[in-house]
Enzyme design. Structure first.
Site, PDB file in Angstrom:
ATOM      1  N   MET A 110       5.693  56.183 -60.630  1.00 26.27           N
ATOM      2  CA  MET A 110       5.893  54.633 -60.104  1.00 26.27           C
ATOM      3  C   MET A 110       5.197  53.719 -61.080  1.00 26.27           C
ATOM      4  O   MET A 110       5.259  52.454 -60.625  1.00 26.27           O
ATOM      5  CB  MET A 110       5.413  54.672 -58.819  1.00 26.27           C
ATOM      6  CG  MET A 110       6.033  55.569 -57.701  1.00 26.27           C
ATOM      7  SD  MET A 110       7.896  55.336 -57.726  1.00 26.27           S
ATOM      8  CE  MET A 110       8.022  53.668 -57.231  1.00 26.27           C
ATOM      9  N   HIS A 132      16.165  58.800 -60.526  1.00 29.14           N
ATOM     10  CA  HIS A 132      15.948  57.689 -59.544  1.00 29.14           C
ATOM     11  C   HIS A 132      17.050  58.009 -58.428  1.00 29.14           C
ATOM     12  O   HIS A 132      18.032  58.519 -58.622  1.00 29.14           O
ATOM     13  CB  HIS A 132      16.701  56.624 -60.498  1.00 29.14           C
ATOM     14  CG  HIS A 132      16.590  55.139 -59.739  1.00 29.14           C
ATOM     15  ND1 HIS A 132      15.554  54.678 -59.384  1.00 29.14           N
ATOM     16  CD2 HIS A 132      17.519  54.765 -58.770  1.00 29.14           C
ATOM     17  CE1 HIS A 132      15.616  53.464 -58.900  1.00 29.14           C
ATOM     18  NE2 HIS A 132      17.184  53.643 -58.351  1.00 29.14           N
ATOM     19  N   THR A 164      14.941  53.815 -70.939  1.00 26.56           N
ATOM     20  CA  THR A 164      14.858  52.915 -72.226  1.00 26.56           C
ATOM     21  C   THR A 164      13.864  51.738 -71.719  1.00 26.56           C
ATOM     22  O   THR A 164      13.141  51.979 -70.532  1.00 26.56           O
ATOM     23  CB  THR A 164      16.254  52.081 -72.252  1.00 26.56           C
ATOM     24  OG1 THR A 164      16.737  51.305 -71.072  1.00 26.56           O
ATOM     25  CG2 THR A 164      17.371  53.106 -72.487  1.00 26.56           C
ATOM     26  N   SER A 210       8.188  65.958 -54.412  1.00 23.13           N
ATOM     27  CA  SER A 210       9.343  66.760 -54.100  1.00 23.13           C
ATOM     28  C   SER A 210      10.428  67.242 -55.317  1.00 23.13           C
ATOM     29  O   SER A 210      10.744  68.202 -55.335  1.00 23.13           O
ATOM     30  CB  SER A 210      10.141  66.342 -52.539  1.00 23.13           C
ATOM     31  OG  SER A 210      10.664  64.823 -53.175  1.00 23.13           O
TER      32      SER A 210
HETATM   33  N1  NHR Z   1       9.862  52.260 -67.460  1.00 22.52           N
HETATM   34  C1  NHR Z   1      10.607  51.938 -68.126  1.00 22.52           C
HETATM   35  N2  NHR Z   1      10.274  51.217 -69.393  1.00 22.52           N
HETATM   36  N3  NHR Z   1      12.125  52.024 -68.010  1.00 22.52           N
HETATM   37  C2  NHR Z   1      12.340  52.615 -66.736  1.00 22.52           C
HETATM   38  O1  NHR Z   1      13.993  52.911 -66.318  1.00 22.52           O
HETATM   39  C3  NHR Z   1      11.419  53.278 -65.949  1.00 22.52           C
HETATM   40  C4  NHR Z   1      10.038  53.152 -66.133  1.00 22.52           C
HETATM   41  C5  NHR Z   1       9.188  53.415 -65.266  1.00 22.52           C
HETATM   42  C6  NHR Z   1       9.366  54.411 -64.180  1.00 22.52           C
HETATM   43  C7  NHR Z   1      11.015  54.911 -62.433  1.00 22.52           C
HETATM   44  C8  NHR Z   1      11.547  54.099 -61.441  1.00 22.52           C
HETATM   45  C9  NHR Z   1      12.338  54.631 -60.443  1.00 22.52           C
HETATM   46  O2  NHR Z   1      13.028  55.631 -60.490  1.00 22.52           O
HETATM   47  C10 NHR Z   1      10.559  54.463 -63.845  1.00 22.52           C
HETATM   48  C11 NHR Z   1      11.631  53.866 -64.790  1.00 22.52           C
HETATM   49  C12 NHR Z   1       8.310  52.253 -60.648  1.00 22.52           C
HETATM   50  C13 NHR Z   1       8.949  50.826 -60.504  1.00 22.52           C
HETATM   51  C14 NHR Z   1       7.837  49.569 -60.366  1.00 22.52           C
HETATM   52  O3  NHR Z   1       8.014  48.658 -60.000  1.00 22.52           O
HETATM   53  C15 NHR Z   1      10.230  50.354 -60.806  1.00 22.52           C
HETATM   54  C16 NHR Z   1      11.055  51.577 -61.239  1.00 22.52           C
HETATM   55  C17 NHR Z   1      10.562  52.742 -61.303  1.00 22.52           C
HETATM   56  C18 NHR Z   1       9.298  53.147 -61.053  1.00 22.52           C
HETATM   57  N4  NHR Z   1       6.392  50.009 -60.243  1.00 22.52           N
HETATM   58  C19 NHR Z   1       5.356  49.096 -60.098  1.00 22.52           C
HETATM   59  C20 NHR Z   1       4.417  48.685 -61.218  1.00 22.52           C
HETATM   60  O4  NHR Z   1       4.036  47.546 -61.146  1.00 22.52           O
HETATM   61  C21 NHR Z   1       4.344  49.699 -59.119  1.00 22.52           C
HETATM   62  C22 NHR Z   1       4.733  50.166 -57.798  1.00 22.52           C
HETATM   63  C23 NHR Z   1       4.275  50.898 -56.991  1.00 22.52           C
HETATM   64  O5  NHR Z   1       2.991  51.270 -57.555  1.00 22.52           O
HETATM   65  O6  NHR Z   1       4.314  51.493 -55.940  1.00 22.52           O
HETATM   66  O7  NHR Z   1       4.611  49.423 -62.387  1.00 22.52           O
HETATM   67  O8  NHR Z   1      11.686  54.357 -59.274  1.00 22.52           O
END
Ligand code: NHR
Length: 165
Positions: free
Chosen positions: A98, A117, A149, A13
């Protein structure tokens, strides 16, 4: 022409909102910016169909096809960079993407990698943002655009929008 690559994992979206704004405001005319491609780590991401309908190139780089995060991130970066004739897209946007990205990936895109975010950072970094904000009884919600970062949801804030709950 400056190329933007948008990364998604689901419905897309926020990606759709960017694409519609780019069309409405004629970003290709000025400031000379195009959405070059939408890339998903999931083949079933709903946003891919929307992007395709808008004539935008779509790609899938499936994280499950790689042995570790470094290998996935290297493949993803290769696909992203291929979307720009100079191999250097001006901006890479995480719009509901994600997968946590490795330090090497983040360094490669230093200063041109942003995340949208769905909270008013620094509140509710990480996952399940809306459920946590509601459970906390927040009277305001919102979204944050920040530079990415190595630390999750922690980079310099570029823009925020507030909405009453
Ligand atoms: N990577 C870095 N290094 N720094 C950030 O600030 C990031 C990033 C990757 C994604 C988006 C963030 C959000 O706004 C984002 C920011 C996924 C997770 C997570 O835990 C956390 C934050 C965000 C996105 N992902 C799990 C993992 O193991 C998987 C979760 C799933 O598949 O549903 O990578 O939301």
């Amino acid at each position: 022409m400056k190329n933007i690559v948008i990364l998604i994992s689901g419905g897309g979206s926020n990606m759709a909102a960017i694409v519609c704004t780019a069309q409405r405001e004629h970003w290709e005319r000025a400031p000379g910016v195009r959405i070059a491609a939408v890339i998903s780590n999931r083949a079933d991401a709903g946003g891919l169909a929307f992007a395709r309908e808008q004539g935008i190139a779509t790609h899938v780089v499936d994280h499950k096809a790689y042995t570790d995060r470094a290998a996935f991130d290297a493949a993803l970066a290769e696909r992203i960079d291929a979307q720009d004739p100079q191999g250097h897209p001006a901006l890479v946007v995480l719009a509901g993407f994600m997968r946590v990205l490795t330090p090497d990936f983040v360094r490669h895109y230093a200063g041109r990698l942003v995340n949208i975010h769905p909270s008013l950072l620094p509140a509710f970094a990480g996952l399940h943002t809306h459920a946590r904000a509601l459970a906390a009884g927040c009277r305001f919600a919102g979204a944050t655009v920040h530079l990415v970062t190595e630390v999750l949801d922690d980079g310099p804030i570029l823009a925020q929008a507030v909405v009453p709950v």
